[in-house]
Write a protein that holds these residues in place. Structure first.
Motif, short mmCIF file in Angstrom:
data_model
loop_
_atom_site.label_atom_id
_atom_site.label_comp_id
_atom_site.label_asym_id
_atom_site.label_seq_id
_atom_site.Cartn_x
_atom_site.Cartn_y
_atom_site.Cartn_z
N TYR A 37 -0.57 22.13 -23.14
CA TYR A 37 -1.20 20.91 -22.66
C TYR A 37 -1.32 19.95 -23.84
CZ TYR A 37 -4.74 18.09 -20.20
OH TYR A 37 -5.45 17.08 -19.58
N THR A 38 -0.65 18.80 -23.75
CA THR A 38 -0.52 17.92 -24.91
C THR A 38 -1.70 16.98 -25.18
OG1 THR A 38 0.79 16.42 -23.52
CG2 THR A 38 2.00 17.99 -24.91
N PRO A 39 -2.49 16.57 -24.17
CA PRO A 39 -3.57 15.63 -24.51
C PRO A 39 -4.58 16.16 -25.51
CG PRO A 39 -3.14 15.58 -22.16
CD PRO A 39 -2.34 16.72 -22.71
N LYS A 40 -4.75 17.48 -25.57
CA LYS A 40 -5.70 18.06 -26.52
C LYS A 40 -4.94 18.72 -27.67
CE LYS A 40 -9.96 19.01 -24.06
NZ LYS A 40 -10.93 20.08 -23.73
N LYS A 41 -5.52 18.66 -28.86
CA LYS A 41 -4.87 19.23 -30.04
C LYS A 41 -5.11 20.73 -30.18
CE LYS A 41 -4.67 15.04 -32.85
NZ LYS A 41 -5.05 14.40 -34.12
N ALA A 42 -6.17 21.24 -29.55
CA ALA A 42 -6.50 22.67 -29.68
C ALA A 42 -6.99 23.21 -28.35
CB ALA A 42 -7.54 22.87 -30.77
N ASN A 43 -6.07 23.81 -27.60
CA ASN A 43 -6.41 24.40 -26.30
C ASN A 43 -6.67 25.89 -26.43
OD1 ASN A 43 -5.58 21.92 -24.90
ND2 ASN A 43 -3.48 22.58 -25.34
N PRO A 44 -7.47 26.46 -25.52
CA PRO A 44 -7.46 27.92 -25.40
C PRO A 44 -6.04 28.38 -25.03
CG PRO A 44 -9.27 26.94 -24.14
CD PRO A 44 -8.37 25.82 -24.54
N ALA A 45 -5.68 29.56 -25.48
CA ALA A 45 -4.32 30.08 -25.23
C ALA A 45 -4.37 31.28 -24.31
CB ALA A 45 -3.65 30.46 -26.55
N VAL A 46 -3.30 31.43 -23.52
CA VAL A 46 -3.16 32.58 -22.63
C VAL A 46 -1.83 33.26 -22.94
CG1 VAL A 46 -3.16 33.42 -20.26
CG2 VAL A 46 -4.48 31.37 -20.85
N ILE A 47 -1.91 34.48 -23.46
CA ILE A 47 -0.71 35.28 -23.74
C ILE A 47 -0.36 36.02 -22.46
CG2 ILE A 47 0.31 36.97 -25.31
CD1 ILE A 47 -1.08 34.46 -26.65
N MET A 48 0.89 35.94 -22.00
CA MET A 48 1.27 36.46 -20.69
C MET A 48 2.28 37.59 -20.80
SD MET A 48 1.47 32.94 -18.53
CE MET A 48 -0.05 32.36 -17.79
N ILE A 49 1.96 38.72 -20.13
CA ILE A 49 2.78 39.93 -20.23
C ILE A 49 3.29 40.30 -18.83
CG2 ILE A 49 2.90 42.28 -21.11
CD1 ILE A 49 0.26 41.74 -22.59
N HIS A 50 4.59 40.27 -18.64
CA HIS A 50 5.17 40.56 -17.33
C HIS A 50 5.10 42.05 -17.01
CE1 HIS A 50 8.88 42.57 -18.71
NE2 HIS A 50 8.89 41.70 -19.71
N GLY A 51 5.25 42.37 -15.73
CA GLY A 51 5.27 43.75 -15.28
C GLY A 51 6.68 44.28 -15.11
N GLY A 52 6.78 45.49 -14.53
CA GLY A 52 8.07 46.12 -14.32
C GLY A 52 8.10 47.57 -14.75
N GLY A 53 6.93 48.22 -14.74
CA GLY A 53 6.88 49.64 -15.07
C GLY A 53 7.27 49.97 -16.49
N TRP A 54 6.99 49.04 -17.43
CA TRP A 54 7.34 49.21 -18.85
C TRP A 54 8.85 49.36 -19.06
CZ3 TRP A 54 3.97 52.57 -16.31
CH2 TRP A 54 2.61 52.27 -16.46
N ARG A 55 9.63 49.14 -18.02
CA ARG A 55 11.07 49.42 -18.06
C ARG A 55 11.92 48.23 -17.64
NH1 ARG A 55 14.27 54.45 -17.03
NH2 ARG A 55 16.27 53.80 -16.15
N SER A 56 11.41 47.38 -16.76
CA SER A 56 12.19 46.29 -16.19
C SER A 56 11.35 45.01 -16.25
CB SER A 56 12.60 46.62 -14.76
OG SER A 56 13.51 45.67 -14.25
#
Length: 311
Positions: free
Chosen positions: A77-96
């Motif tokens: 989000y560009t209007p703010k210089k310091a946003n909270p961050a969300v690290i995103m981890i996909h699923g798939g049974g650790w395999r896919s």
């Protein structure tokens, strides 16, 4: 002719690197849709709405392991210089699965004033536990190291994962500052500490009365529980939950097996007065986050939780 020769060399290099590990492409949004549409004929695949205030950068290299580059995508989000961050981890049974499966979610959350990062990590055909955990923790360090570039407040980091990604998110969040879960080879001035966990239908304990983990977990954890009980215990977020665990949001489908250990974890959180929420999406299947109307319901739980913790 010279250009053609260089192109062929690059192509050969790409094929060689790719051939060093196998890829399981069985878990996709389309294949999941085809499985679910008969039982849930009303569903549609959720689509992204790119916000005018959201910048997107794809396939940034956050770590290089010999000939293997690991990437992440950035939506900020560009209007703010310091946003909270969300690290995103996909699923798939650790395999896919792959990081592109988190794109729609990243666009939506970023448009509400966040910086979001779907992360590529090494899957079980390429590397076993705990390498994937190291990968995501290294990505967190990379994002903090480049906080200004990504409009990130490094003290406001959430980790969000779906299915096996939810299991990893919970494990990452409950092992803040645990040296055993850090990769000392990765050079960074930052820590991998996170300040909130969002676990979307990911188990909290591999060996548990509610758990039905089998071949995919055994493959990732280097053996069955009987073969390798230490990995099964150490990879379970429940076994690391304590007074230092950050606030947690659990979002679950209607299938109990995907939140094995959750109630035990909540008991520990409550004992230590750590904020937590449980949201169950009624009559939903696993992998509900790919589809409407469940995607919007999930966002209606996720964004207020993030706002409560960080804003």
């Amino acid at each position: 002719m010279k250009k053609k020769g260089i192109f062929l060399l690059l192509l050969l290099y790409a094929v060689t690197v790719q051939s060093q590990y196998s890829i399981d492409t069985s878990y996709t949004v389309k294949s999941t849709y085809n499985k679910l549409i008969k039982k849930y004929p009303f569903i549609t695949i959720a689509t992204g709405k790119k916000g005018k205030n959201v910048n997107q950068i794809n396939d940034l290299v956050y770590n290089q392991i010999e000939n293997r580059a690991l990437h992440l995508d950035a939506y900020f989000y560009t209007p703010k210089k310091a946003n909270p961050a969300v690290i995103m981890i996909h699923g798939g049974g650790w395999r896919s699965g792959n990081k592109s499966q988190m794109q729609v979610m990243a666009q939506e959350i970023a448009s509400k004033g966040y910086s979001c990062f779907p992360v590529e990590y090494r899957l079980s055909l390429e590397a076993k536990y705990p390498e994937a955990v190291y990968d995501v923790k290294n990505a967190i360090k990379f994002i903090k190291d480049n906080a200004k570039k990504f409009h990130v407040d490094p003290n406001k980091i959430a980790v969000l994962g779906c299915s096996s990604g939810g299991q990893m998110a919970a494990l990452i969040g409950t092992t803040n500052d645990y040296g055993a879960f850090e990769n000392s080879d990765f050079k960074s001035k930052s820590s991998s500490k996170v300040n909130a966990i969002i676990d979307v239908d990911g188990i909290l304990a591999f060996k548990h009365p509610e758990s039905q983990e089998g071949e995919m977990a055994s493959f990732w954890l280097k053996g069955t529980y009987e073969d390798n009980p230490e990995n099964w215990k150490n990879a379970s977020a429940l076994n690391h939950t304590d007074k230092n665990t950050p606030p947690v949001l659990f979002i679950n489908s209607s299938f109990d097996r995907f939140h094995a250990g959750r109630d035990d974890m909540i008991a520990i959180l409550n004992q230590n007065k750590i904020y937590n929420e449980v949201k169950t999406i009624k009559d939903s299947p696993h992998s509900f986050w790919f589809f409407q109307p469940w995607f919007d319901e999930m966002m209606n739980y996720t964004i207020p939780f993030l706002d409560k913790i960080f804003k």
